[in-house]
Enzyme design. Structure first.
Site, short mmCIF file in Angstrom:
data_model
loop_
_atom_site.label_atom_id
_atom_site.label_comp_id
_atom_site.label_asym_id
_atom_site.label_seq_id
_atom_site.Cartn_x
_atom_site.Cartn_y
_atom_site.Cartn_z
N LYS A 22 0.88 -1.18 0.05
CA LYS A 22 -0.10 0.05 0.00
C LYS A 22 0.77 1.11 0.15
O LYS A 22 0.66 2.20 -0.80
CB LYS A 22 -0.69 -0.11 1.05
CG LYS A 22 -1.62 1.33 1.32
CD LYS A 22 -2.40 1.51 2.41
CE LYS A 22 -1.61 1.70 3.96
NZ LYS A 22 -1.43 2.95 4.44
N ASN A 23 1.87 1.35 0.61
CA ASN A 23 2.66 2.51 1.14
C ASN A 23 3.73 2.76 -0.09
O ASN A 23 4.32 4.01 -0.21
CB ASN A 23 3.36 2.32 2.42
CG ASN A 23 2.20 2.66 3.56
OD1 ASN A 23 0.99 3.02 3.21
ND2 ASN A 23 2.57 2.29 4.72
N CYS A 116 -5.09 12.97 12.40
CA CYS A 116 -5.07 11.62 12.34
C CYS A 116 -4.82 10.93 13.81
O CYS A 116 -4.15 11.22 14.56
CB CYS A 116 -3.72 11.08 11.66
SG CYS A 116 -3.21 9.42 11.56
N ARG A 121 0.55 14.46 12.65
CA ARG A 121 1.04 14.36 11.39
C ARG A 121 1.61 15.56 10.47
O ARG A 121 0.78 15.79 9.46
CB ARG A 121 0.13 13.36 10.67
CG ARG A 121 -0.44 12.02 11.26
CD ARG A 121 0.63 11.19 11.33
NE ARG A 121 1.08 10.32 10.07
CZ ARG A 121 0.23 9.62 9.67
NH1 ARG A 121 -0.70 9.09 9.86
NH2 ARG A 121 0.66 9.13 8.28
N PRO A 122 2.49 16.35 10.99
CA PRO A 122 2.75 17.52 10.53
C PRO A 122 3.43 17.42 9.02
O PRO A 122 3.59 16.30 8.73
CB PRO A 122 3.95 18.25 11.41
CG PRO A 122 4.60 16.91 12.00
CD PRO A 122 3.40 16.06 12.24
N LEU A 125 8.13 19.66 6.96
CA LEU A 125 9.38 19.15 6.22
C LEU A 125 9.24 19.09 4.81
O LEU A 125 10.01 19.37 4.17
CB LEU A 125 9.96 17.80 6.87
CG LEU A 125 10.49 17.63 8.38
CD1 LEU A 125 10.88 16.08 8.65
CD2 LEU A 125 11.57 18.64 8.66
N ASP A 307 4.91 0.55 11.89
CA ASP A 307 3.58 -0.09 11.35
C ASP A 307 3.33 -1.34 11.69
O ASP A 307 2.13 -2.15 11.53
CB ASP A 307 3.45 0.19 9.98
CG ASP A 307 3.29 1.63 9.38
OD1 ASP A 307 3.61 1.81 8.19
OD2 ASP A 307 2.97 2.45 10.12
N ILE A 329 8.33 7.01 16.57
CA ILE A 329 7.78 7.61 15.41
C ILE A 329 6.67 8.37 15.79
O ILE A 329 6.44 9.74 15.52
CB ILE A 329 7.70 6.84 14.11
CG1 ILE A 329 9.01 5.78 13.90
CG2 ILE A 329 7.06 7.36 12.93
CD1 ILE A 329 10.21 6.64 13.39
N ARG A 399 -8.64 -0.57 4.37
CA ARG A 399 -7.69 0.40 3.94
C ARG A 399 -6.43 -0.19 3.62
O ARG A 399 -5.94 0.29 2.75
CB ARG A 399 -7.56 1.62 4.81
CG ARG A 399 -8.69 2.61 5.06
CD ARG A 399 -8.32 3.80 6.02
NE ARG A 399 -7.17 4.18 5.56
CZ ARG A 399 -6.18 4.66 6.32
NH1 ARG A 399 -6.08 4.75 7.71
NH2 ARG A 399 -5.18 5.20 5.78
C1 EPZ Z 1 4.31 7.09 5.85
O1 EPZ Z 1 3.71 8.24 6.53
C2 EPZ Z 1 3.55 5.69 6.13
N1 EPZ Z 1 2.34 6.05 5.21
C3 EPZ Z 1 2.84 5.20 7.29
O2 EPZ Z 1 2.26 4.12 7.36
C4 EPZ Z 1 4.25 5.22 8.39
O3 EPZ Z 1 3.52 4.88 9.60
C5 EPZ Z 1 5.08 6.33 8.26
O4 EPZ Z 1 5.36 6.55 6.82
C6 EPZ Z 1 6.27 6.05 9.02
O5 EPZ Z 1 6.83 4.83 8.42
C7 EPZ Z 1 2.51 6.04 3.78
O6 EPZ Z 1 3.55 5.65 3.23
C8 EPZ Z 1 1.29 6.29 3.03
P1 EPZ Z 1 6.52 10.22 8.08
P2 EPZ Z 1 4.13 9.51 6.75
O7 EPZ Z 1 6.35 11.55 7.24
O8 EPZ Z 1 5.15 9.77 5.46
C9 EPZ Z 1 7.28 13.30 11.75
C10 EPZ Z 1 0.24 2.90 7.88
O9 EPZ Z 1 -0.25 2.37 8.71
N2 EPZ Z 1 7.29 14.40 10.36
O10 EPZ Z 1 7.74 9.40 7.67
O11 EPZ Z 1 3.06 10.43 6.72
C11 EPZ Z 1 5.96 12.70 11.98
O12 EPZ Z 1 5.25 13.32 12.63
C12 EPZ Z 1 0.67 4.47 7.77
O13 EPZ Z 1 0.48 2.28 6.60
C13 EPZ Z 1 7.36 15.55 10.72
O14 EPZ Z 1 7.77 16.00 11.97
O15 EPZ Z 1 5.16 9.52 7.64
C14 EPZ Z 1 6.40 11.30 12.40
O16 EPZ Z 1 6.46 11.42 13.62
C15 EPZ Z 1 0.68 4.97 8.96
N3 EPZ Z 1 7.28 16.60 9.67
C16 EPZ Z 1 7.62 10.90 11.71
O17 EPZ Z 1 8.02 12.20 11.04
C17 EPZ Z 1 6.95 16.33 8.72
O18 EPZ Z 1 7.04 17.25 7.81
C18 EPZ Z 1 7.66 10.34 10.31
O19 EPZ Z 1 6.61 10.60 9.42
C19 EPZ Z 1 6.83 14.78 8.32
C20 EPZ Z 1 6.64 14.13 9.19
#
Ligand code: EPZ
Length: 429
Positions: A22-23, A116, A121-122, A125, A307, A329, A399
């Site tokens: 999915k991801n 979320c 989920r900021p 970055l 995950d 995370i 999902r």
């Molecule tokens: C991806 O989400 C996955 N989703 C998530 O899977 C997964 O849990 C996550 O990566 C971490 O591995 C998809 O790929 C569609 P991140 P993503 O940006 O990209 C912080 C599932 O169950 N952060 O890597 O949204 C954030 O708060 C889902 O399949 C910032 O601070 O995650 C988190 O603590 C849930 N600023 C960490 O980084 C930003 O601009 C990782 O977030 C972006 C993120």
């Protein structure tokens, strides 16, 4: 709303093939916006999130069709730059449309993703990275307006408090592949799903070096052509089924994923009987009594995947001894804990850690799904609990898991999906 009914204690035996990731699939679908030519995407999982992403692409003007249930054709000849709130709010991952819209149109208007349940989920970055490439970003009335007419290659650092960002890396790569010059992305996410996206972009004519590392070097090209790309197997679905195998006296084989993507997950189970054969099939002979308590910390890849944290927590509830699982995370990603406690689990949350005291048995109970991976944890607990477990709101599960009830039934689990009119009266909410 469908409900799952599970009768626990039945052994699992046989083989299961996991679907496409999915991801990986979601950013790969978004990447089809970077070319006017048709892209054929294979091994696409049949998931509500994927169907939804296809709907958003159609709204943006792409021609989207399914050649068969797991093969999609997407042709983005003429697209618009607006991804509206009522579409984006239903799926956070639609934020990864930002990069290709900027890359292709040099302009994007996308709703800020909503909240979320698993935590903050900021996207700071993502936006900092685009600004570094010279984009002008305005946030107004819940929308992100990106003007990229002056976009230029540059060096971008994507590190944040919790490591890198997976969809943020996808966005920056997709924004940069059509920008003349050399863009370097340091502290890029190196999850297999990002690797898969980069391999697809290279098959479309992109020039990307450092795939699979935290440093990506992108040389912009004039345009990208269409492609045929097969999505990698879903490592999180595979990890979920491996956990199912470990939970009871089971004997199952998991096909379709790359075991190398699961090293951090498999490593702590040296005492378990998990073998990998020359076809990369993963064989699991489970016996919970042999399991040892664990101390697990979730980290960005190649660390232990967040995950798979909820699924691991479910397993540790019946593992003798005290286990500690710490979330680095999403520190609040413990929505599954109160529901597992309803089934007799002994867990206490201290900050971003779950301290789990293994108990000999869980007991079936009515429980509520809250998010995708928490729902999977409840299914796993139901498989070994004494008696019946009903799980409501399993749209969360659909999902990210294709026919998980059917796949588990094929392995011998007593699990059925009840439609709303079949749900016992006292459960109908
Ligand atoms: C991806 O989400 C996955 N989703 C998530 O899977 C997964 O849990 C996550 O990566 C971490 O591995 C998809 O790929 C569609 P991140 P993503 O940006 O990209 C912080 C599932 O169950 N952060 O890597 O949204 C954030 O708060 C889902 O399949 C910032 O601070 O995650 C988190 O603590 C849930 N600023 C960490 O980084 C930003 O601009 C990782 O977030 C972006 C993120």
């Amino acid at each position: 709303m469908d409900t799952l009914l599970i009768k626990g204690g039945f052994p699992l035996k046989g083989e299961v093939t996991v679907g496409g990731s999915k991801n990986a699939c979601l950013p790969i679908f978004a990447a089809t916006l970077l070319t006017e030519e048709p892209c054929i995407i294979e091994n696409v999982p049949n998931l509500t999130d994927v169907a939804y992403m296809g709907k958003i692409l159609q709204h943006l003007g792409a021609e989207v069709s399914q050649i068969n249930p797991n093969t999609w054709k997407i042709e983005a000849k003429n697209i618009i730059e607006l991804a509206p709130y009522d579409l984006v709010r239903k799926m956070r991952a639609s934020i990864c449309l930002l990069g290709p819209l900027v890359g292709r149109l040099r302009h994007a208007e996308i709703s800020l993703p909503g909240g979320c349940i698993i935590g903050q989920r900021p996207i700071d970055l993502h936006l900092k990275g685009l600004s570094k490439l010279g984009c002008t970003i305005v946030i107004k009335n819940g929308y992100i307006y990106v003007d990229a007419k002056n976009i230029k290659a540059n060096n971008v650092f994507l590190g944040g408090r919790h490591g890198s960002t997976v969809t943020g890396t996808a966005n920056l790569v997709m924004a940069a592949v059509l920008v003349p010059g050399i863009t370097r992305i340091d502290f890029a996410a190196c999850e297999p799903e990002i690797e898969d996206l980069c391999r697809m972009l290279i098959s479309m004519g992109a020039i990307i070096e450092g795939i699979g590392t935290h440093s990506l070097k992108i040389q912009g090209v004039q345009n990208l052509h269409g492609c045929t790309h097969r999505v990698i197997g879903d490592r999180i679905e595979a990890g979920t089924f491996i956990t199912a195998g470990l939970l009871g006296e089971n004997n199952i084989t998991i096909r379709g994923a790359n075991p190398l993507h699961l090293s951090a997950f498999l490593h702590p189970f040296e005492e378990a009987n998990i073998t990998i054969d020359s076809n990369n099939d993963i064989h699991v002979q489970g016996n919970p009594q042999h399991l040892k308590p664990k101390e697990i910390i979730t980290l960005p890849y190649p660390g232990f995947a967040t995950d798979l944290q909820a699924q691991m927590t479910a397993l540790m509830t019946v593992t003798p001894g005290i286990s500690i699982i710490t979330e680095r995370i999403y520190p609040n990603r413990f929505m599954h804990v109160p529901e597992l406690e309803r089934m007799g689990a002994q867990i206490s949350i201290e900050g971003s850690s779950a301290i789990i005291s293994g108990t000999p048995k869980l007991y079936g109970a009515p429980v509520m799904a809250s998010d995708l991976r928490a729902s999977a944890a409840l299914v796993l607990a139901g498989l070994i609990a004494e008696g019946e477990t009903t799980i409501q709101r399993i749209y969360h599960l659909d999902r990210g898991y294709e026919n998980i009830d059917q796949k588990l039934r094929n392995l011998g689990a007593q699990i059925e999906r009840l439609s709303t009119d079949q749900v016992p009266l006292e459960l109908a909410s």
